[in-house]
Design a protein around this motif. Structure first.
Motif, PDB file in Angstrom:
ATOM      1  N   VAL A 295     -61.275 113.716-113.912  1.00  0.00           N
ATOM      2  CA  VAL A 295     -60.855 112.711-113.650  1.00  0.00           C
ATOM      3  C   VAL A 295     -59.465 112.544-113.837  1.00  0.00           C
ATOM      4  N   ARG A 296     -58.994 112.958-114.782  1.00  0.00           N
ATOM      5  CA  ARG A 296     -57.170 113.096-114.735  1.00  0.00           C
ATOM      6  C   ARG A 296     -57.037 114.224-114.633  1.00  0.00           C
ATOM      7  N   LEU A 297     -57.853 115.357-114.464  1.00  0.00           N
ATOM      8  CA  LEU A 297     -57.305 116.520-113.919  1.00  0.00           C
ATOM      9  C   LEU A 297     -57.304 116.996-112.922  1.00  0.00           C
ATOM     10  N   LEU A 298     -57.866 116.271-112.064  1.00  0.00           N
ATOM     11  CA  LEU A 298     -57.431 116.395-110.209  1.00  0.00           C
ATOM     12  C   LEU A 298     -57.103 114.800-109.620  1.00  0.00           C
ATOM     13  N   TRP A 299     -57.130 113.185-110.442  1.00  0.00           N
ATOM     14  CA  TRP A 299     -55.760 113.005-110.424  1.00  0.00           C
ATOM     15  C   TRP A 299     -55.009 112.076-110.845  1.00  0.00           C
ATOM     16  N   GLY A 300     -54.877 112.575-111.966  1.00  0.00           N
ATOM     17  CA  GLY A 300     -53.788 112.223-113.174  1.00  0.00           C
ATOM     18  C   GLY A 300     -52.661 112.628-112.688  1.00  0.00           C
ATOM     19  N   ASP A 301     -52.074 112.461-113.695  1.00  0.00           N
ATOM     20  CA  ASP A 301     -50.199 113.228-113.476  1.00  0.00           C
ATOM     21  C   ASP A 301     -50.749 114.383-113.425  1.00  0.00           C
ATOM     22  N   GLY A 302     -49.427 114.448-112.029  1.00  0.00           N
ATOM     23  CA  GLY A 302     -49.051 116.153-111.332  1.00  0.00           C
ATOM     24  C   GLY A 302     -50.415 116.462-110.571  1.00  0.00           C
ATOM     25  N   GLN A 303     -51.754 115.838-111.164  1.00  0.00           N
ATOM     26  CA  GLN A 303     -52.367 116.335-110.572  1.00  0.00           C
ATOM     27  C   GLN A 303     -52.914 118.326-110.907  1.00  0.00           C
TER      28      GLN A 303
END
Length: 323
Positions: A103-111
């Motif tokens: 989730v963080r890699l896909l839609w977190g800061d800076g995607q």
């Protein structure tokens, strides 16, 4: 189409609409003494919100009656409304830690996964002019998974309560690393997310840096799930079904056939993009192409790691060829 159906006096199946050919995702409500468990609430769209407001009104459920929100995996059509529901209910959102990492890699800061995926696609033959539209397609999902929830992690292999019943948690990677199925031994019920679907084959995609052989993980997970005696399976798409063993075996055979189909195309060196077009056709939307190319890569990686095809590089493009 009815918005909800009750199965075996336990599982309320809610068909939450999707703006994709899949048409809807199954969410499930399970009632307990302390309120309702909500499984996989769906994608955050206006149509999905209207669906839930209608269902909650008809079932006379207040948002504060939701005691927990449980996610089988992190994909946006399952995760997207989790934060929206949390804002209204105050309920914890439960997901595997590995799923939340994605989730963080896909839609977190800076995607950060976006640029990684675009680089992967470019190196595997996607034409340069398609990369910017693909980036725009990926960016559209940010709104559909917002707001982001605070999460609590599911411990794999530990008992987990849904409603008033305790389930076994089973890690079933392949469709998604961190995917969890929930099995209730006494009733022989399996909440299987997107791991085993009736009628359609779950997408198995390669995401760089997550699982270096997702198809191998998927097949191993399917073989493991054949050990379970299941009377009713509750999937993320299509209808609940009673043919667990038969369907699981069919999915294994499907991928064996697809592997051979792709290998047979590789008498000459081809990029994954070329294999994708030959396998899935050239009339795919950008959304469909992203999944088709990622699935093609998963199969070619499996073939390469099992030493059935060779991998090489020429002019900055990765090529595959049968041995």
């Amino acid at each position: 189409m009815s918005l909800y159906t009750t199965h075996n006096d336990t599982y309320i199946q809610v068909k939450v609409p999707l703006p994709f050919p899949l048409r809807w995702v199954n969410s499930y409500l399970i009632r307990g003494n302390d309120g309702y468990t909500l499984i996989d609430p769906g994608l955050h769209t206006e149509a999905a919100v209207q669906c839930w407001e209608s269902v909650m009104l008809e079932l006379k459920i207040d948002y504060r009656d939701i005691e927990q929100i449980v996610l089988t995996h992190h994909h946006p059509d399952h995760y997207g409304l989790a934060g929206w529901f949390q804002e209204r209910s105050g309920a914890p959102v439960c997901i595997s830690s590995v799923g939340y990492d994605q989730v963080r890699l896909l839609w977190g800061d800076g995607q950060p996964m976006t640029e990684t995926l675009l680089s992967l696609f470019a190196g595997n033959g996607m034409p340069q002019e398609m990369l910017e539209p693909m980036k725009e397609n990926l960016d559209t999902f940010i709104e559909m998974v917002s707001p982001q929830p605070e999460v609590t992690f599911i411990s794999m292999g530990e008992p987990f309560r849904l409603g008033d019943m305790t389930y076994e948690t089973v890690h079933t990677p392949g469709h998604a690393l961190g995917h969890v199925c929930f099995y209730h031994a006494d009733t022989k019920a399996m909440i299987c997310g997107d791991h085993v679907l009736p009628q359609i084959s779950p997408n198995v995609s390669y995401l760089p840096g997550i699982d270096e052989n997702p198809l191998a993980s998927f097949i191993q997970s399917l073989e493991h799930m054949l050990r379970y005696e299941v009377d009713w399976a509750y999937p993320g798409h299509r209808e609940p079904f009673q043919t667990w063993t038969k369907r699981t075996e069919e999915l294994i055979k499907h991928h064996e056939h697809r592997l051979e189909q792709m290998r047979s195309q590789l008498e000459v060196p081809l990029t994954a993009y070329q294999v994708c077009k030959a396998t899935f056709g050239d009339r795919l939307s950008l959304h469909q192409l992203r999944f088709a190319l990622s699935e093609t890569l998963a199969h070619l990686i499996y073939l390469n790691q099992s030493e059935r095809v060779l991998r090489s590089e020429k002019d900055g493009r990765i090529l595959f060829q049968s041995k």
